[in-house]
Design an enzyme around this catalytic site. Structure first.
Site, PDB file in Angstrom:
ATOM      1  N   TRP A 197      20.909   4.586 101.529  1.00 49.05           N
ATOM      2  CA  TRP A 197      22.285   4.913 101.175  1.00 49.05           C
ATOM      3  C   TRP A 197      23.184   3.719 101.472  1.00 49.05           C
ATOM      4  CZ3 TRP A 197      24.939   8.848 104.997  1.00 49.05           C
ATOM      5  CH2 TRP A 197      24.579   8.575 106.316  1.00 49.05           C
ATOM      6  N   ASN A 198      24.417   3.808 100.909  1.00 48.26           N
ATOM      7  CA  ASN A 198      25.344   2.690 100.992  1.00 48.26           C
ATOM      8  C   ASN A 198      26.764   3.180 101.260  1.00 48.26           C
ATOM      9  OD1 ASN A 198      23.524   0.454  99.742  1.00 48.26           O
ATOM     10  ND2 ASN A 198      23.457   2.102  98.229  1.00 48.26           N
ATOM     11  N   HIS A 234      41.439   1.663  90.628  1.00 52.63           N
ATOM     12  CA  HIS A 234      41.534   1.320  89.209  1.00 52.63           C
ATOM     13  C   HIS A 234      40.565   0.205  88.850  1.00 52.63           C
ATOM     14  CE1 HIS A 234      45.112   3.894  88.815  1.00 52.63           C
ATOM     15  NE2 HIS A 234      45.284   3.536  90.073  1.00 52.63           N
ATOM     16  N   HIS A 253      37.930   3.924  84.655  1.00 53.98           N
ATOM     17  CA  HIS A 253      38.725   4.682  85.625  1.00 53.98           C
ATOM     18  C   HIS A 253      39.819   5.484  84.932  1.00 53.98           C
ATOM     19  CE1 HIS A 253      41.146   0.943  85.179  1.00 53.98           C
ATOM     20  NE2 HIS A 253      42.187   1.747  85.391  1.00 53.98           N
ATOM     21  N   ASP A 298      43.869   6.842  85.190  1.00 58.01           N
ATOM     22  CA  ASP A 298      45.203   6.676  85.767  1.00 58.01           C
ATOM     23  C   ASP A 298      45.862   8.046  85.858  1.00 58.01           C
ATOM     24  OD1 ASP A 298      44.809   3.938  85.632  1.00 58.01           O
ATOM     25  OD2 ASP A 298      46.036   3.660  83.840  1.00 58.01           O
ATOM     26  N   HIS A 339      50.533   7.109  89.457  1.00 58.50           N
ATOM     27  CA  HIS A 339      50.201   5.682  89.515  1.00 58.50           C
ATOM     28  C   HIS A 339      51.405   4.792  89.182  1.00 58.50           C
ATOM     29  CE1 HIS A 339      48.146   1.914  89.017  1.00 58.50           C
ATOM     30  NE2 HIS A 339      48.085   1.941  87.706  1.00 58.50           N
ATOM     31  N   HIS A 395      51.669   2.350  80.563  1.00 59.38           N
ATOM     32  CA  HIS A 395      51.768   2.947  81.890  1.00 59.38           C
ATOM     33  C   HIS A 395      53.102   3.677  82.053  1.00 59.38           C
ATOM     34  CE1 HIS A 395      48.415   0.233  82.878  1.00 59.38           C
ATOM     35  NE2 HIS A 395      48.223   0.974  83.959  1.00 59.38           N
TER      36      HIS A 395
END
Length: 257
Positions: free
Chosen positions: A61-62, A69, A73, A75, A79, A207
């Site tokens: 695992w990590n 973003h 992804h 928004d 945001h 945006h």
């Protein structure tokens, strides 16, 4: 047979294909670059905890570190300052993460001009040919830019004047966000605005207008060339980050064959 049973059968038989629209999330995933005086997002980084060794003999695992973003992804409205009183990513109702897709293909125009901007006339021309955009639809803006989004320099396409990537005119962003019932905007570029969006009015109009009107954004999509003009269903699955402005997401499409 119920509708869900029909869906399950169609998925099993392949008459509905599931198309992955998500770029791999890795250390080389391109990220947005802002002027030096602003805060910067983190490059994706995977940190190994254990891998079948003395740190953990039976498991791998990590930890990972990245910005909200980064890569493919979503928004959330909060945001952007225009949506500051809107929903964060954990508050988006799940039924708003699923919707029909309409694909506006302007990849030929972008091939001729990387700074190409989609206009109201372009969208109205598409509507005249294909019909009205359904309420609750994802508007997928195909530019062909996913061919360049596996490497930072080509994704941003920068010179002394900044980044040169396609986007949308401010008038078009305002009209789509305020006058149509689209669910949100999906693009192949690293962000939903043009590379020269900083010089538009308002700055970064996709945006500003989409998130300010409680719409959503999907960025860094791939495989949109495999989608039909209409008829696909898009599903976006962000992490449910409390207070988050967005999240990396697994995004896929259901397409009838």
């Amino acid at each position: 047979m119920s509708i869900l049973a029909q869906l399950a059968d169609a998925l099993a038989t392949g008459s509905i294909e599931v198309i992955d629209l998500t770029q791999p999330l890795e250390g080389t995933t391109p990220i947005l670059e802002l002027p030096e005086e602003f805060g910067q997002t983190a490059q994706f980084r995977l940190e190994e905890i254990s891998r079948y060794d003395d740190r953990g003999p039976a498991w791998y695992w990590n930890n990972f570190r990245t910005g909200e973003h980064t890569g493919t992804h979503i928004d959330a409205p909060v945001h952007w300052i225009s949506g500051r009183d809107g929903l964060d990513v954990s508050e988006i109702p799940v039924n708003r993460l699923v919707g029909p897709a309409v694909v506006l293909d302007f990849s030929a125009e972008v091939a001729a001009d990387p700074d190409f901007l989609l206009t109201v006339d372009h969208v109205q021309g598409w509507i005249a040919e294909h019909g009205e955009i359904p309420a609750g639809a994802w508007l997928i803006y195909r530019t062909g830019w996913s061919a360049f989004t596996r490497e930072q320099a080509s994704a941003l396409n920068k010179d002394e004047n900044g980044s040169h990537t396609p986007g949308m005119s401010a008038e078009c962003a305002k009209w789509l966000a305020a006058e149509t019932d689209v669910l949100g905007l999906g693009v192949e570029t690293v962000g939903t605005d043009a590379g020269q969006g900083h010089s538009q009015d308002p700055m970064y109009p996709c945006h500003f207008h989409f998130l300010g009107n409680s719409k959503l954004g999907l960025a860094q999509l791939t495989n949109v060339d495999r989608l039909p003009v209409t008829g696909a269903i898009i599903v976006a699955g962000p992490l449910k980050i409390a207070g988050g402005s967005g999240s990396p997401a697994r995004v896929f499409a259901l397409v009838e064959r």
